[in-house]
Structures are given as C-alpha cells and as structure tokens.
Design a protein around this motif. Structure first.
Motif, PDB file in Angstrom:
ATOM      1  N   ARG A   1      -0.147 -36.102 -55.506  1.00  0.00           N
ATOM      2  CA  ARG A   1      -2.276 -36.393 -54.228  1.00  0.00           C
ATOM      3  C   ARG A   1      -1.583 -34.745 -54.534  1.00  0.00           C
ATOM      4  NH1 ARG A   1       0.306 -40.552 -53.073  1.00  0.00           N
ATOM      5  NH2 ARG A   1      -0.356 -41.927 -51.469  1.00  0.00           N
ATOM      6  N   HIS A   2      -3.112 -34.368 -54.470  1.00  0.00           N
ATOM      7  CA  HIS A   2      -3.568 -33.638 -54.961  1.00  0.00           C
ATOM      8  C   HIS A   2      -4.721 -32.411 -53.691  1.00  0.00           C
ATOM      9  CE1 HIS A   2      -3.153 -32.717 -59.228  1.00  0.00           C
ATOM     10  NE2 HIS A   2      -3.973 -34.684 -59.058  1.00  0.00           N
ATOM     11  N   VAL A   3      -4.224 -31.747 -53.480  1.00  0.00           N
ATOM     12  CA  VAL A   3      -4.441 -31.050 -51.410  1.00  0.00           C
ATOM     13  C   VAL A   3      -5.367 -29.393 -51.906  1.00  0.00           C
ATOM     14  CG1 VAL A   3      -4.264 -30.102 -49.671  1.00  0.00           C
ATOM     15  CG2 VAL A   3      -2.848 -31.568 -50.288  1.00  0.00           C
ATOM     16  N   LEU A   4      -5.983 -29.729 -51.935  1.00  0.00           N
ATOM     17  CA  LEU A   4      -7.657 -27.581 -51.783  1.00  0.00           C
ATOM     18  C   LEU A   4      -7.347 -27.386 -50.589  1.00  0.00           C
ATOM     19  CD1 LEU A   4      -8.120 -28.691 -54.729  1.00  0.00           C
ATOM     20  CD2 LEU A   4      -9.589 -27.761 -54.694  1.00  0.00           C
ATOM     21  N   VAL A   5      -6.615 -26.353 -50.050  1.00  0.00           N
ATOM     22  CA  VAL A   5      -7.152 -25.445 -48.688  1.00  0.00           C
ATOM     23  C   VAL A   5      -8.385 -24.552 -49.503  1.00  0.00           C
ATOM     24  CG1 VAL A   5      -5.917 -24.483 -47.264  1.00  0.00           C
ATOM     25  CG2 VAL A   5      -4.973 -26.330 -48.105  1.00  0.00           C
ATOM     26  N   ILE A   6      -8.973 -24.442 -49.220  1.00  0.00           N
ATOM     27  CA  ILE A   6     -10.169 -23.138 -49.305  1.00  0.00           C
ATOM     28  C   ILE A   6     -11.081 -22.498 -47.909  1.00  0.00           C
ATOM     29  CG2 ILE A   6     -12.682 -22.442 -50.700  1.00  0.00           C
ATOM     30  CD1 ILE A   6     -12.346 -25.386 -52.057  1.00  0.00           C
ATOM     31  N   MET A   7     -10.263 -21.056 -48.448  1.00  0.00           N
ATOM     32  CA  MET A   7     -10.612 -20.111 -47.416  1.00  0.00           C
ATOM     33  C   MET A   7     -12.074 -19.535 -47.834  1.00  0.00           C
ATOM     34  SD  MET A   7      -8.024 -20.127 -44.553  1.00  0.00           S
ATOM     35  CE  MET A   7      -7.104 -20.790 -44.313  1.00  0.00           C
ATOM     36  N   THR A   8     -13.409 -19.582 -47.438  1.00  0.00           N
ATOM     37  CA  THR A   8     -14.160 -19.217 -47.457  1.00  0.00           C
ATOM     38  C   THR A   8     -15.074 -19.182 -46.623  1.00  0.00           C
ATOM     39  OG1 THR A   8     -16.225 -19.351 -49.848  1.00  0.00           O
ATOM     40  CG2 THR A   8     -15.061 -21.313 -48.861  1.00  0.00           C
ATOM     41  N   ASP A   9     -16.596 -17.933 -46.293  1.00  0.00           N
ATOM     42  CA  ASP A   9     -17.358 -18.035 -45.157  1.00  0.00           C
ATOM     43  C   ASP A   9     -18.630 -19.027 -45.910  1.00  0.00           C
ATOM     44  OD1 ASP A   9     -18.746 -16.961 -47.137  1.00  0.00           O
ATOM     45  OD2 ASP A   9     -19.357 -14.867 -46.203  1.00  0.00           O
ATOM     46  N   GLY A  10     -18.675 -19.989 -47.057  1.00  0.00           N
ATOM     47  CA  GLY A  10     -19.324 -20.617 -47.951  1.00  0.00           C
ATOM     48  C   GLY A  10     -20.987 -20.087 -48.409  1.00  0.00           C
ATOM     49  N   ASN A  11     -20.910 -18.431 -48.520  1.00  0.00           N
ATOM     50  CA  ASN A  11     -21.608 -17.594 -48.608  1.00  0.00           C
ATOM     51  C   ASN A  11     -22.102 -17.889 -50.360  1.00  0.00           C
ATOM     52  OD1 ASN A  11     -23.252 -18.006 -46.485  1.00  0.00           O
ATOM     53  ND2 ASN A  11     -21.917 -16.742 -45.754  1.00  0.00           N
ATOM     54  N   THR A  12     -22.037 -18.170 -51.152  1.00  0.00           N
ATOM     55  CA  THR A  12     -22.343 -18.476 -52.286  1.00  0.00           C
ATOM     56  C   THR A  12     -23.459 -17.519 -52.696  1.00  0.00           C
ATOM     57  OG1 THR A  12     -20.880 -20.278 -52.663  1.00  0.00           O
ATOM     58  CG2 THR A  12     -22.849 -19.392 -54.836  1.00  0.00           C
ATOM     59  N   ASN A  13     -23.008 -16.981 -54.288  1.00  0.00           N
ATOM     60  CA  ASN A  13     -24.436 -15.726 -53.826  1.00  0.00           C
ATOM     61  C   ASN A  13     -24.957 -16.026 -55.744  1.00  0.00           C
ATOM     62  OD1 ASN A  13     -22.504 -13.774 -54.598  1.00  0.00           O
ATOM     63  ND2 ASN A  13     -23.474 -12.264 -52.933  1.00  0.00           N
ATOM     64  N   MET A  14     -23.735 -16.827 -56.279  1.00  0.00           N
ATOM     65  CA  MET A  14     -24.268 -16.115 -57.905  1.00  0.00           C
ATOM     66  C   MET A  14     -23.766 -17.676 -58.419  1.00  0.00           C
ATOM     67  SD  MET A  14     -20.807 -13.794 -58.884  1.00  0.00           S
ATOM     68  CE  MET A  14     -22.681 -12.240 -58.045  1.00  0.00           C
ATOM     69  N   GLY A  15     -23.545 -18.238 -59.944  1.00  0.00           N
ATOM     70  CA  GLY A  15     -22.890 -19.319 -60.292  1.00  0.00           C
ATOM     71  C   GLY A  15     -23.664 -20.087 -59.793  1.00  0.00           C
ATOM     72  N   GLY A  16     -24.073 -20.454 -58.895  1.00  0.00           N
ATOM     73  CA  GLY A  16     -25.189 -21.974 -58.578  1.00  0.00           C
ATOM     74  C   GLY A  16     -23.969 -23.182 -57.543  1.00  0.00           C
ATOM     75  N   SER A  17     -24.719 -23.962 -57.678  1.00  0.00           N
ATOM     76  CA  SER A  17     -23.923 -24.174 -56.729  1.00  0.00           C
ATOM     77  C   SER A  17     -22.515 -25.209 -56.693  1.00  0.00           C
ATOM     78  CB  SER A  17     -24.737 -26.122 -56.537  1.00  0.00           C
ATOM     79  OG  SER A  17     -23.663 -26.850 -55.060  1.00  0.00           O
ATOM     80  N   PRO A  18     -21.423 -25.091 -56.448  1.00  0.00           N
ATOM     81  CA  PRO A  18     -19.928 -25.560 -56.756  1.00  0.00           C
ATOM     82  C   PRO A  18     -19.701 -26.301 -56.531  1.00  0.00           C
ATOM     83  CG  PRO A  18     -19.962 -24.761 -54.325  1.00  0.00           C
ATOM     84  CD  PRO A  18     -21.434 -23.948 -54.526  1.00  0.00           C
ATOM     85  N   GLU A  19     -20.735 -27.982 -55.716  1.00  0.00           N
ATOM     86  CA  GLU A  19     -20.723 -29.076 -55.280  1.00  0.00           C
ATOM     87  C   GLU A  19     -20.312 -29.968 -56.497  1.00  0.00           C
ATOM     88  OE1 GLU A  19     -22.662 -32.577 -52.631  1.00  0.00           O
ATOM     89  OE2 GLU A  19     -23.664 -30.365 -52.787  1.00  0.00           O
ATOM     90  N   PRO A  20     -21.307 -29.343 -57.709  1.00  0.00           N
ATOM     91  CA  PRO A  20     -21.034 -30.966 -58.941  1.00  0.00           C
ATOM     92  C   PRO A  20     -19.192 -30.541 -59.497  1.00  0.00           C
ATOM     93  CG  PRO A  20     -23.409 -29.005 -58.810  1.00  0.00           C
ATOM     94  CD  PRO A  20     -22.258 -28.818 -57.914  1.00  0.00           C
ATOM     95  N   VAL A  21     -19.121 -29.325 -59.096  1.00  0.00           N
ATOM     96  CA  VAL A  21     -17.215 -29.532 -59.561  1.00  0.00           C
ATOM     97  C   VAL A  21     -16.664 -29.613 -59.049  1.00  0.00           C
ATOM     98  CG1 VAL A  21     -15.339 -27.195 -60.082  1.00  0.00           C
ATOM     99  CG2 VAL A  21     -17.904 -26.621 -59.995  1.00  0.00           C
ATOM    100  N   VAL A  22     -17.138 -30.101 -57.644  1.00  0.00           N
ATOM    101  CA  VAL A  22     -16.008 -31.410 -56.648  1.00  0.00           C
ATOM    102  C   VAL A  22     -16.067 -32.351 -57.381  1.00  0.00           C
ATOM    103  CG1 VAL A  22     -16.007 -32.538 -54.148  1.00  0.00           C
ATOM    104  CG2 VAL A  22     -16.268 -29.781 -54.980  1.00  0.00           C
TER     105      VAL A  22
END
Length: 770
Positions: free
Chosen positions: A377-398
């Motif tokens: 089982r894989h668990v990701l815990v991400i701490m961020t404000d969500g304000n991506t300003n480079m690299g494009g949307s991270p959603e496709p990587v999910v």
C-alpha cells in the motif's frame, strides 16, 4: 461572498520571486496596506504583509498582501476584478443552503452568523438522515453532516446536497451519476461527480463547498485523518506478534507491505516559518505511525523549482522511523533558496520514479509487483499551498502513479494521497485535484495555523489502541475463520449432572463477552461457564492448547425474566435478553482476538470515520439502523460442503426497519410458544430487531446454537454489533431439508436500547461510551 475565517499572522509567507535575495527586494510601506480592526505582520523586509484579526473575524478581502517590484502591494484587484477595497476585519459567516430536496429548511438566509442555526424538515414519506439542526461555527463551517430526506427507493442512498452546493441527477440506481457545483465564490473539495456502485455505495468523496479562508479545526483533521490512516495501517500486513507490554508489530514481508512518501513544499510561496512547522508536524506523524506498530518504508523529499530526495524507499534504513525522523529534523528551507519557484509536477515525478525503482528492486529479488499479486500500500502525504507556477499541472502525474500501481475499483485501497494546505494563500482546487477521493473519507485538509497541525499529530499519538481498532476483520483469501471474525466466541455451560449447553457470543473488551441472558439459568454459577476463544474445528491444531477462558462473573440484565408473563399464558418472555461474561484472563488484541465495535463508543465513531467528539449516539443509530431494509450478518457454525469440516459462515440478513417491520413482528404470533398471544406487542417489545422472511429477498435463519451471537453491520472493513441473537419463530435446524416458511423470523435484542446498562457494566473497560 462565501464563509471565511481568520488566518493568524504567524503564517509566514515569503515574496513570490524566483531566486531574489531578501535584502534586495522592493520596499513597500506597511501603512499603505493597513487593516481596519486588526493588525499585520511584515515578513522579509516588506516582502509580504500577513493580516490577523480577533477571534470570530477574518481579514477581508485577502489574508495576505505581497510587495510588487514597483513597490506597490498586490493584489491590486479582488477576485471579481474590482479595485481592492481597504482591508478590514469582518465577522465570520457561513453560506446558506442553495438547494434542499424533499423537504424544507428555516430560516432562509444567504449567509448566517456564527452560532446561528438552520433547521431541516422532511416532507411526508421521507426519512431525515443527519442532524435536523446545524450550527454555524467560528471556522466558517456548519456543524454536523449533510442533511438528507430519503425515501429509501434507490439502490444507493440519496447522496444529498451539501450546503452551498447544487446537484444535477435524481436517480440513484447502479451506474446512475450525480454532479455537483458550488455557489459562486465557493470552492469545491471532494468529488464533483459520483456514481452509484453495485455495492450500494457512491464512488468518490462527498463534496464540500467552502470559502478559501475557511479552515479545518485540529479536531476535524485528527478525526478524519486518523480513521483513514488507521485503516491503511491495519490492513497493510496481517502478520503480527503481540505481547502485554509491546505495542502492535507488523512484520514486513520480503515483498513489502506499506510505503509512505512525505513530500514537503519548500518554495517561496510557502515561506520558511510554515516549512519548519510542516517539517516538525511530519516528525509527529512518523511517531503516530510507529505507535501502530507499523514499520513501513519511507520516502522523503522536499521541493521548490527542483525536487530533492532525502530518503528513498529503497534505502536500507528507509523503514527505520528514528532514522527518517532525524533526516526530517535536518531539513533546511535554505536548501532551495536559489531556485525557489514551485514545481509540484517534478516533485510527484520524483515519487513516481521512486516507485518504479522499488518495483525494479522487488522484481530482481523475485517478488511479484502490481497488478499480479503485489499487496504493497502506498501513502503520499503532501504539504503544499498548491500554488504551482512552473512545470505544468501535476495532476497527470497522479494518473501515471495510479496506472503504475494498477489502481482501480478493485485496488483503490492500495493508494492514498493526503494533501495538507500550507501557508496563507492555499489553492484549494489544486489541492483537491491531487488528493484521493474515497467514499466516506477525507484527504484534503487546510488548517488555520501550521502549529495546529503539529498539535493534531501529537495528540493522535496518545490514541488508545483498543478504541481505534475494534471490529477489524481480515478479508484476504488465506485468512482463517478466526482471523476474519476475531471477536467470535463459543460458550459452554457445564451443569453438574445435567449435561452441557452451548451458546455463542462476542468479545467486546479485553475482559468481557456479550451474549444472551437466556443461555443461562437463574442458578447457574460462573465456574460452570467457559469461553472458547480459539479456532474451533476448522482452526489450526496448534492453536487449541489453551482454548478455554474461565468466567469469573455472569451479569444478566436486571430486567430480564423469562417467566415474567407466565401468568398471562406466555411460557417464555425474552425482553432484555442480554448478558455479559467477565473473563478470568485478559484477552489482548491480536491477529485472532479483537473486540467487535459496540454502538455509541469512541471506537465505533472512528470505525464509522466520523469526527469525535462531535458525533453523538443518535448519529450512530441513524448511520447504522437507517430506514428501510438494513443489511446485516450473523455467524453460523456449519459444515463446509467440500471438506465436511466445521466452518464459521457469515449469513447475510436484512433488518426490517421500515414498512416491512410490522409484518415481520406480526409473524411472532406463529411461534408454537405464542399460540395464545393476541397482541404481538406483548412478546415483541421495542427492544427487538426483526430479520427473516422472503421479502424483499430470502433471509437465512439462525439456529438454536447461534443464540447469543452478534447481529452485525459491516461498514467498510469494520464491523459493529447492533444486536444479540435472542429467539426465532421456527427452529429451521430441525427441518434442514425443507424450505423455511415465509413466517420464519428471528428476533435480536437491540443494543441501542440497553446502552445505559452496557455503559454501567463496561465503565472500567476504556471503551469511551458517548
């Protein structure tokens, strides 16, 4: 305008400039952006101005102003494009309902002040689900849960309409969909579209419409996060050893059981202060996970413009919690100072690559990987404000991670992505796009202050193992009957010179078994009673050496009196048919011995994944004994058709809790002992639940030997006892070759009706009765 809540000045925010040294930034005048009714705190020599307001108020129209290159404060305009008004502290308000189906609510307002209430009522023919009255809270959210008026006609329950939302779709059959959208000015967390599944559960997570500055309290975060995390930790690997002094241990198999990836945003928009607080909170989280006895592999990385992997899951020490905690404590915000943008996509790509590396290593070692037979089982815990300003949307990587792990309807349990909003300018839609969306779970959190998250994780460490892990049964194919039903017990009463009588029961605490009072005579002595906690005929031979546990006390309900109506011509009367047996030896929780959950306890609140202490006993009853036909199960010892060995079989029945309830109860008069009964209420009191019959489906019936066993409702992977098997209209065991008649009904003592007695008798067992 939506609800809002204050954001404290200790939320540190740095200027949104790539690679700029603090001493060379522009200089803005703090007085030019003063806030009326509150105060502000300047960060980084004029780089950012963070507002604070008194309790119950929030900074309007923005919590933070940033210093632009031209020495003016941004933003210059509000979200709707109008010139930014002078900042002021305003009273917190909650949004009003936009739509409410099959009922009405009052009073009707667009916004409600803190402490104001709204009351919901259903039209005739509909049953209200949820608290009828909800209160606007200081964090801009409503108390309680979504209120629904349901007629019970759908194959899935009516999903309802959260406050502030609108819904498209009114059919609730399998594969039917509903779609949600939020009122203007509010942002959605959870799933905008949900599908009715064959299991009768809606896909995705219940949506929530909230203002950007609304926040989750530490209690809400703890309740929602801990229930989901506990579920993941408990099912990660069944092989464990326990002792009276040691915490639970999970032995990691060569193929692995659980990986946890900690992803920490170190970009300029988060700021050094929030980075440090988030880092320290993750240390507390590792301690919490260790308290479960879990030793997962950890992956640890920070990111800004580029990711920096600190610990890989393939590292030899990745499962050493102390090592990972030390590495966390050593993290420095300044590591990313020269490239301090926000590229969340690259961070998730680093996690994706880490998973690929690990699967490559496992293949080299001869282990199977997803989708063949991998149970990691894989668990990701991400701490961020969500304000991506480079690299494009991270959603496709999910999506790439989901594809790599073959996550789908049958493997959703194998990936959990939790996202915690960090900083004063949290982008909720972006956080929501990364997080997992699972039914009855929450994976996105935004706290008022990162210090609150630290406290949340710290308090979670003190949670009682017994409270959190009741009613856990193992469902993997190789599990034995005992592992699937670790609360099941067999009871024997050996009366001198009178033979042996058998009953069933359920372990409800370390020292107590719950069963039926009619299993015992008034002159039975505790030393005549023994409880079998082992496998039974189908178990492993080596497990049977110490199968018996002596009983030191028999406690029947004081109002139980089987001869209470003999004067009225009723030979047997089973009202209050419930008893407790106190065991001589403590039964520690283990792989094959674990208490079942009882209604109105803190453990059941967590098993139901509801917030504590907000959830009430009445909420438990609404959630478990809903209107209509309630699916339940009981356990029956029968022979396996192939091996002819005795096995413990789960039998699915339906509690008649709606329009069919009266007909179910009326069949009680067809019992041979009740031929003289004219009024069925004489023998079927309000303390009974009724199952059996052929409508809407044929229900299996209990046998005499099943008496005292639990009537159980399954909620996900957790099991809650709602009744005790008491008596039946027909003894179907005497006519096994014949089809049971339509009037073959069973009656079970409803535990909700004897809670005062249970609370009194089990007061010292630490169950946390509500």
């Amino acid at each position: 305008m939506g609800p809002a809540a204050p954001l404290l000045a200790c939320l540190l925010l740095a200027p949104l400039r790539l690679g700029a040294a603090p001493s060379k930034g522009p200089n803005c005048d703090p007085q030019a952006a003063a806030i009326v009714g509150g105060s502000s705190k300047l960060q980084r020599q004029g780089g950012a101005l963070v507002y604070q307001c008194p309790a119950g108020q929030y900074p309007y129209p923005t919590p933070v102003r940033l210093c632009r290159a031209d020495s003016r404060w941004s933003p210059l305009s509000s979200r709707d494009g109008r010139p930014l008004a002078k900042a002021e502290c305003r009273a917190v308000q909650c949004p009003g309902p936009v739509e409410f189906e099959n009922g009405q609510f009052h009073p009707r307002h667009t916004l409600y002040n803190v402490s104001q209430t709204v009351t919901f009522e259903c039209f005739e023919g509909y049953t209200l689900r949820g608290a009828p009255t909800r209160t606007c809270q200081p964090n801009g959210k409503w108390s309680g849960e979504t209120v629904v008026c349901d007629d019970g006609e759908g194959q899935c329950p009516d999903p309802g309409i959260p406050i502030g939302a609108m819904k498209d779709g009114q059919h609730y059959r399998v594969e039917d969909r509903v779609r949600y959208r939020c009122r203007r000015g509010l942002e959605m967390l959870g799933s905008s579209e949900r599908t009715c599944q064959e299991s009768g559960v809606w896909s995705g997570a219940e949506p929530e419409c909230r203002d950007r500055s609304t926040y989750d309290t530490p209690e809400e975060v703890s309740a929602a996060f801990i229930s989901s995390l506990a579920e993941t930790a408990e099912v990660a690997d069944p092989n464990r050893t326990l002792s009276d002094t040691a915490k639970r241990k999970i032995r990691i198999e060569p193929g692995g059981s659980m990986n946890i990836y900690l992803v920490l945003d170190a970009s300029d928009s988060v700021g050094e202060g929030n980075f440090s607080l988030a880092r320290d909170a993750l240390v507390q989280l590792i301690e919490k996970i260790s308290s479960y006895g879990v030793s997962p592999r950890y992956g640890l990385l920070t990111f800004a413009t580029d990711p920096k992997v600190v610990v890989r899951t393939t590292d030899p020490q990745s499962s050493d919690a102390n090592y990972v905690s030390d590495k966390l404590g050593e993290l420095k915000y300044q590591t990313h100072a020269l490239r301090s943008g926000t590229n969340t996509r690259r961070a998730l790509e680093a996690v994706h690559n880490m998973i690929i590396e690990q699967e490559h290593d496992e293949l080299q070692q001869g282990h199977k990987v997803a989708p063949v037979a991998n149970s990691t089982r894989h668990v990701l815990v991400i701490m961020t404000d969500g304000n991506t300003n480079m690299g494009g949307s991270p959603e496709p990587v999910v999506h790439q991670i989901r594809e790599l792990l073959s996550i789908g309807r049958n493997r959703e349990d194998y990936l959990d992505i939790y996202v915690f909003g960090v900083g004063a300018l949290v982008n909720l839609p972006n956080l929501n796009s990364l997080a997992s969306h699972k039914s009855d779970e929450k994976h996105v959190f935004s706290v008022q202050d990162m210090k609150d998250l630290q406290k949340t994780f710290h308090h979670m460490i003190d949670e009682s193992e017994t409270l959190s892990m009741c009613g856990m049964g193992w469902e993997f194919p190789e599990a034995s009957d005992r592992q699937k039903n670790p609360w099941h017990v067999s009871i024997k009463v050996t009366r001198p010179g009178k033979g042996v009588e058998s009953c069933k029961g359920a372990l409800v605490s370390e020292y107590f078994v719950l069963t039926a009072a009619h299993c015992f005579n008034i002159d039975d002595q505790a030393q005549w009673i023994s409880v079998d906690l082992e496998e039974g005929a189908g178990g492993s031979p080596g497990a049977r050496a110490d199968r018996g546990n002596r009983v030191v006390a028999l406690r029947s309900h004081p109002k139980y009196h089987i001869g209470g109506l003999q004067g009225a011509g009723v030979p047997e009367f089973y009202d209050y048919d419930v008893a407790l047996l106190k065991l001589e030896k403590k039964v520690p929780s283990s792989f094959t011995a674990r208490p079942i959950c009882l209604p109105c306890t803190e453990g059941t609140t967590r098993a139901l994944r509801k917030p504590h202490p907000q959830t009430t006993c009445k909420d438990h009853e609404r959630l478990l004994l809903t209107a209509g036909e309630v699916q339940a199960l009981f356990l029956h010892e029968g022979k396996d058709p192939q091996s002819q060995k005795k096995t413990l079989q789960r039998q699915t029945v339906h509690i008649k809790n709606g329009v069919k309830k009266s007909a179910c109860e009326a069949d009680a008069k067809k019992a041979s002992i009740y031929v003289n009964v004219t009024d069925v209420s004489q023998v079927v009191t309000p303390r009974f639940l009724c199952t059996g019959g052929i409508d809407p489906v044929v229900d299996p019936n209990t046998c005499k030997g099943d008496s005292g066993g639990p009537l159980i409702i399954a909620k996900g992977k957790r099991y809650v006892q709602v009744g005790v098997i008491s008596w039946g209209v027909v003894d179907v065991c005497k006519q096994r070759q014949k089809q049971a008649p339509a009037h073959a009904r069973d009656f079970h003592l409803n535990l909700f009706t004897v809670l005062p007695w249970l609370r009194e008798q089990l007061a010292e067992e630490g169950l946390g009765f509500l």
